[in-house]
Motif scaffolding. Structure first.
Motif, PDB file in Angstrom:
ATOM      1  N   TRP A  35      14.313  -0.242  12.920  1.00 13.83           N
ATOM      2  CA  TRP A  35      13.765  -2.126  12.967  1.00 13.83           C
ATOM      3  C   TRP A  35      13.361  -2.662  12.223  1.00 13.83           C
ATOM      4  O   TRP A  35      11.985  -1.956  11.481  1.00 13.83           O
ATOM      5  CB  TRP A  35      12.855  -1.679  14.408  1.00 13.83           C
ATOM      6  N   HIS A  36      13.520  -3.592  12.330  1.00 14.63           N
ATOM      7  CA  HIS A  36      12.871  -4.518  11.361  1.00 14.63           C
ATOM      8  C   HIS A  36      13.276  -6.606  12.132  1.00 14.63           C
ATOM      9  O   HIS A  36      13.935  -6.740  12.446  1.00 14.63           O
ATOM     10  CB  HIS A  36      14.298  -5.237  10.111  1.00 14.63           C
ATOM     11  N   PRO A  37      12.149  -6.497  11.488  1.00 14.62           N
ATOM     12  CA  PRO A  37      11.901  -8.111  12.333  1.00 14.62           C
ATOM     13  C   PRO A  37      13.009  -9.054  11.618  1.00 14.62           C
ATOM     14  O   PRO A  37      12.649  -8.830  10.292  1.00 14.62           O
ATOM     15  CB  PRO A  37      10.347  -8.155  12.153  1.00 14.62           C
ATOM     16  N   VAL A  38      12.741 -10.082  12.207  1.00 13.51           N
ATOM     17  CA  VAL A  38      14.125 -11.284  11.899  1.00 13.51           C
ATOM     18  C   VAL A  38      13.973 -12.329  12.055  1.00 13.51           C
ATOM     19  O   VAL A  38      14.408 -13.284  11.556  1.00 13.51           O
ATOM     20  CB  VAL A  38      16.174 -10.759  12.163  1.00 13.51           C
ATOM     21  N   GLY A  66      20.291 -15.156  29.034  1.00 13.68           N
ATOM     22  CA  GLY A  66      18.561 -15.197  29.074  1.00 13.68           C
ATOM     23  C   GLY A  66      18.095 -14.226  27.923  1.00 13.68           C
ATOM     24  O   GLY A  66      17.463 -13.508  27.894  1.00 13.68           O
ATOM     25  N   GLU A  67      19.352 -13.457  27.091  1.00 18.71           N
ATOM     26  CA  GLU A  67      18.613 -11.900  27.156  1.00 18.71           C
ATOM     27  C   GLU A  67      19.101 -12.499  25.005  1.00 18.71           C
ATOM     28  O   GLU A  67      20.666 -12.590  25.195  1.00 18.71           O
ATOM     29  CB  GLU A  67      20.011 -10.744  26.789  1.00 18.71           C
ATOM     30  N   VAL A  68      18.503 -11.740  24.119  1.00 23.45           N
ATOM     31  CA  VAL A  68      18.549 -12.004  23.167  1.00 23.45           C
ATOM     32  C   VAL A  68      19.765 -11.245  22.547  1.00 23.45           C
ATOM     33  O   VAL A  68      19.671  -9.701  22.855  1.00 23.45           O
ATOM     34  CB  VAL A  68      17.341 -11.492  22.212  1.00 23.45           C
ATOM     35  N   ARG A  69      20.812 -11.378  22.081  1.00 22.60           N
ATOM     36  CA  ARG A  69      22.128 -10.854  21.476  1.00 22.60           C
ATOM     37  C   ARG A  69      22.222 -10.809  19.822  1.00 22.60           C
ATOM     38  O   ARG A  69      21.522 -12.534  19.098  1.00 22.60           O
ATOM     39  CB  ARG A  69      23.127 -11.692  22.518  1.00 22.60           C
ATOM     40  N   ALA A  70      22.462  -9.871  19.157  1.00 22.18           N
ATOM     41  CA  ALA A  70      22.515  -9.850  17.511  1.00 22.18           C
ATOM     42  C   ALA A  70      24.528 -10.095  17.655  1.00 22.18           C
ATOM     43  O   ALA A  70      24.250  -8.675  17.445  1.00 22.18           O
ATOM     44  CB  ALA A  70      21.484  -9.045  17.128  1.00 22.18           C
ATOM     45  N   LEU A  71      25.312 -10.574  16.792  1.00 24.76           N
ATOM     46  CA  LEU A  71      26.375 -10.399  16.466  1.00 24.76           C
ATOM     47  C   LEU A  71      26.713 -10.551  14.358  1.00 24.76           C
ATOM     48  O   LEU A  71      25.646 -11.327  14.112  1.00 24.76           O
ATOM     49  CB  LEU A  71      26.891 -11.204  17.003  1.00 24.76           C
ATOM     50  N   ARG A  72      27.573  -9.869  14.050  1.00 26.19           N
ATOM     51  CA  ARG A  72      27.983 -10.003  12.774  1.00 26.19           C
ATOM     52  C   ARG A  72      28.305 -11.547  12.742  1.00 26.19           C
ATOM     53  O   ARG A  72      29.183 -11.955  13.084  1.00 26.19           O
ATOM     54  CB  ARG A  72      29.101  -8.964  12.525  1.00 26.19           C
ATOM     55  N   ASP A  73      27.579 -12.209  11.338  1.00 29.93           N
ATOM     56  CA  ASP A  73      27.434 -13.612  11.448  1.00 29.93           C
ATOM     57  C   ASP A  73      29.413 -13.972  10.934  1.00 29.93           C
ATOM     58  O   ASP A  73      28.998 -14.412   9.477  1.00 29.93           O
ATOM     59  CB  ASP A  73      26.831 -14.248  10.857  1.00 29.93           C
ATOM     60  N   LEU A  74      30.218 -13.194  11.740  1.00 29.33           N
ATOM     61  CA  LEU A  74      32.047 -13.875  10.922  1.00 29.33           C
ATOM     62  C   LEU A  74      32.753 -13.218  11.853  1.00 29.33           C
ATOM     63  O   LEU A  74      32.883 -12.236  12.470  1.00 29.33           O
ATOM     64  CB  LEU A  74      31.972 -12.169  10.004  1.00 29.33           C
ATOM     65  N   CYS A  75      33.397 -14.180  12.412  1.00 29.86           N
ATOM     66  CA  CYS A  75      34.730 -14.361  13.052  1.00 29.86           C
ATOM     67  C   CYS A  75      35.757 -13.306  12.963  1.00 29.86           C
ATOM     68  O   CYS A  75      36.015 -13.342  11.517  1.00 29.86           O
ATOM     69  CB  CYS A  75      34.882 -15.495  13.477  1.00 29.86           C
ATOM     70  N   ARG A  76      35.977 -13.004  13.664  1.00 24.21           N
ATOM     71  CA  ARG A  76      36.792 -12.125  13.263  1.00 24.21           C
ATOM     72  C   ARG A  76      38.895 -12.318  13.221  1.00 24.21           C
ATOM     73  O   ARG A  76      39.425 -11.671  12.209  1.00 24.21           O
ATOM     74  CB  ARG A  76      37.285 -10.961  13.943  1.00 24.21           C
ATOM     75  N   THR A 135      15.466  -6.078  20.388  1.00 21.59           N
ATOM     76  CA  THR A 135      15.254  -6.567  20.978  1.00 21.59           C
ATOM     77  C   THR A 135      13.852  -7.050  20.457  1.00 21.59           C
ATOM     78  O   THR A 135      13.785  -8.263  19.464  1.00 21.59           O
ATOM     79  CB  THR A 135      14.353  -4.576  21.109  1.00 21.59           C
ATOM     80  N   THR A 136      12.593  -7.417  21.606  1.00 21.54           N
ATOM     81  CA  THR A 136      11.129  -8.479  20.773  1.00 21.54           C
ATOM     82  C   THR A 136      10.276  -7.631  21.062  1.00 21.54           C
ATOM     83  O   THR A 136      10.329  -6.929  22.180  1.00 21.54           O
ATOM     84  CB  THR A 136      11.838 -10.206  22.297  1.00 21.54           C
ATOM     85  N   ARG A 137       9.174  -7.609  20.522  1.00 20.41           N
ATOM     86  CA  ARG A 137       8.227  -7.049  20.482  1.00 20.41           C
ATOM     87  C   ARG A 137       7.034  -8.282  19.103  1.00 20.41           C
ATOM     88  O   ARG A 137       7.179  -8.715  18.305  1.00 20.41           O
ATOM     89  CB  ARG A 137       7.805  -6.120  20.231  1.00 20.41           C
ATOM     90  N   TYR A 138       5.493  -8.344  19.464  1.00 22.16           N
ATOM     91  CA  TYR A 138       4.982  -9.013  18.796  1.00 22.16           C
ATOM     92  C   TYR A 138       5.391 -10.824  18.630  1.00 22.16           C
ATOM     93  O   TYR A 138       5.263 -11.235  17.763  1.00 22.16           O
ATOM     94  CB  TYR A 138       5.012  -8.050  17.565  1.00 22.16           C
ATOM     95  N   GLY A 139       5.395 -10.739  19.337  1.00 20.67           N
ATOM     96  CA  GLY A 139       6.182 -12.554  18.733  1.00 20.67           C
ATOM     97  C   GLY A 139       7.489 -12.871  18.560  1.00 20.67           C
ATOM     98  O   GLY A 139       7.799 -14.157  17.434  1.00 20.67           O
ATOM     99  N   LEU A 140       8.245 -11.555  17.855  1.00 24.44           N
ATOM    100  CA  LEU A 140       9.192 -11.349  16.947  1.00 24.44           C
ATOM    101  C   LEU A 140      10.448 -10.299  17.598  1.00 24.44           C
ATOM    102  O   LEU A 140      10.688  -9.896  18.713  1.00 24.44           O
ATOM    103  CB  LEU A 140       8.472 -10.212  15.738  1.00 24.44           C
ATOM    104  N   ILE A 141      11.734 -11.286  16.670  1.00 27.61           N
ATOM    105  CA  ILE A 141      12.695 -10.417  17.817  1.00 27.61           C
ATOM    106  C   ILE A 141      13.441  -9.380  16.609  1.00 27.61           C
ATOM    107  O   ILE A 141      12.945  -9.766  14.926  1.00 27.61           O
ATOM    108  CB  ILE A 141      14.359 -11.443  17.677  1.00 27.61           C
ATOM    109  N   TRP A 142      13.324  -8.201  16.424  1.00 26.43           N
ATOM    110  CA  TRP A 142      13.877  -7.156  15.884  1.00 26.43           C
ATOM    111  C   TRP A 142      14.974  -6.583  16.105  1.00 26.43           C
ATOM    112  O   TRP A 142      15.205  -7.011  16.557  1.00 26.43           O
ATOM    113  CB  TRP A 142      12.744  -5.908  16.727  1.00 26.43           C
ATOM    114  N   VAL A 143      16.385  -6.050  15.003  1.00 22.39           N
ATOM    115  CA  VAL A 143      17.453  -5.889  14.907  1.00 22.39           C
ATOM    116  C   VAL A 143      17.140  -4.161  13.697  1.00 22.39           C
ATOM    117  O   VAL A 143      16.283  -4.358  12.954  1.00 22.39           O
ATOM    118  CB  VAL A 143      18.427  -6.512  14.253  1.00 22.39           C
TER     119      VAL A 143
END
Length: 364
Positions: A35-38, A66-76, A135-143
């Motif tokens: 897990w890395h904070p981003v 309402g949910e944080v999501r993480a996607l590869r930042d490149l359109c298919r 996910t989120t924890r300690y005020g950060l978003i982790w991926v």
């Protein structure tokens, strides 16, 4: 001599400016299953898409229904950045819409809308972008870029403890070093008299402490006793006569949440002061740092600014040193690029040994 001038007196196999492409690839692969904070949670507002970089990968963060999501930042479709697009509503479902041709993706990365699709034709299953655990924890978003994280997000028990006062520090610029160098530099206590003279140590007494180092679950734990000049990290400076002390005795207990988080706990007569650092390896030589500092003394909110200024000052002393280190990636022991010496450097040697076991310290 310029910063990029060649260094002639180097050990065998040393590559001082840039690690090999294979070493960079190995570093990225070794760091993937953690897990890395981003990003700070507060920096991801509703209906906005934010681009972050993790291990050389561009990631689009968004809140979908309402949910944080993480996607590869490149359109298919034609590889445009999704983070330049917008969030749309399709029958009550939030989607990330590419700005180029309107292809729109759900939180799982599957494309659910192609405006150019002819009537009667279904969206192909291959119209999908990578999605990542978030996910989120300690005020950060982790991926986590891997399907299964190797360890849990490290603990920070003081964060939600009302008996502590916690301040955070935001660094506007990335640090030009690797995240493993950043953790190693924070773990290293023998630099205190030299880099932080008069604050965390004195050059009149640079002798290293007697370290106790052991592994505890996912943590590398370090403990030692020390004496430091009185300051707000060791002393309740709001008390009468506090600054008159010559030295303060304290016990350090450091917890490295392998491989990218460190929590330094300082216990003194004043109470407990905690330094917490979570690092994001944007790339092999660029790191975003998320800092927090907790104390269970001198609890008045109007004193927070003093702790923020103190922390920023200490950080400003460390930064140019860490950014000067080459190679950016920690070289393996066998390369003899660096020369750690025991027993003073035992904590760093144990940290590096564990990194090697995790496959993160690789051939240069």
């Amino acid at each position: 001599m310029t910063l990029n001038a060649p260094i002639t007196d180097t050990p065998p196999a040393a590559e001082v400016e840039r690690p090999t492409a294979q070493a960079i690839s190995n570093f990225y692969e070794g760091m993937r299953p953690f897990w890395h904070p981003v990003l700070r949670e507060a920096d991801l507002s509703e209906r906005k898409i934010v681009r972050v970089e993790l291990l050389g990968v561009g990631i689009a963060l968004a809140r979908l229904n309402g949910e944080v999501r993480a996607l590869r930042d490149l359109c298919r479709h034609f590889q445009a950045q999704l983070s330049l697009g917008e969030i749309i509503d399709l029958d009550g479902k939030d989607l990330v819409m590419c700005p180029y041709h309107g292809w729109s993706y759900g939180g799982d990365g599957q494309c659910e809308r192609i405006p150019q699709l002819v009537a009667g034709r279904k969206i192909p299953p291959s119209a999908k972008v990578d999605s990542y655990r978030v996910t989120t924890r300690y005020g950060l978003i982790w991926v986590c870029l891997a399907e299964q994280p190797h360890f849990d997000i490290p603990d920070y028990p003081e964060w939600l403890d009302n008996s502590y006062r916690t301040v955070t520090m935001v660094e506007d610029e990335v640090t030009r070093t690797s995240s493993t160098r950043m953790i190693m530099g924070t773990l290293d206590d023998t630099h205190f008299p030299w880099v932080h003279e008069g604050i965390l140590g004195t050059r009149d007494d640079p002798s290293p402490p007697e370290h106790k180092v052991w592994r505890e679950g996912q943590y590398l734990v370090l403990q030692y006793e020390a004496e430091q000049p009185p300051n707000i990290a060791t002393t309740d400076m709001s008390a009468d006569g506090a600054a008159a002390q010559e030295k303060v005795k304290l016990v350090y207990t450091d917890y490295v949440g392998m491989p990218n988080v460190i929590r330094l706990v300082k216990d003194s007569v004043a109470g407990r002061y905690v330094v917490w650092l979570a690092t994001c390896p944007n790339a092999y030589n660029r790191t975003t740092n998320f800092w927090a500092f907790s104390r269970n003394y001198d609890m008045q909110p109007d004193r927070d600014h003093a702790y923020e200024e103190f922390s920023a000052h200490v950080r400003s002393q460390d930064r140019p040193i860490l950014e000067s280190q080459r190679p950016w990636l920690i070289p393996p022991f066998w390369s003899q690029v660096e020369l750690p010496l025991g027993p003073a450097d035992k904590p760093l040697m144990e940290f590096q040994k564990w990194l090697e076991e995790l496959g993160i310290v690789t051939q240069i």
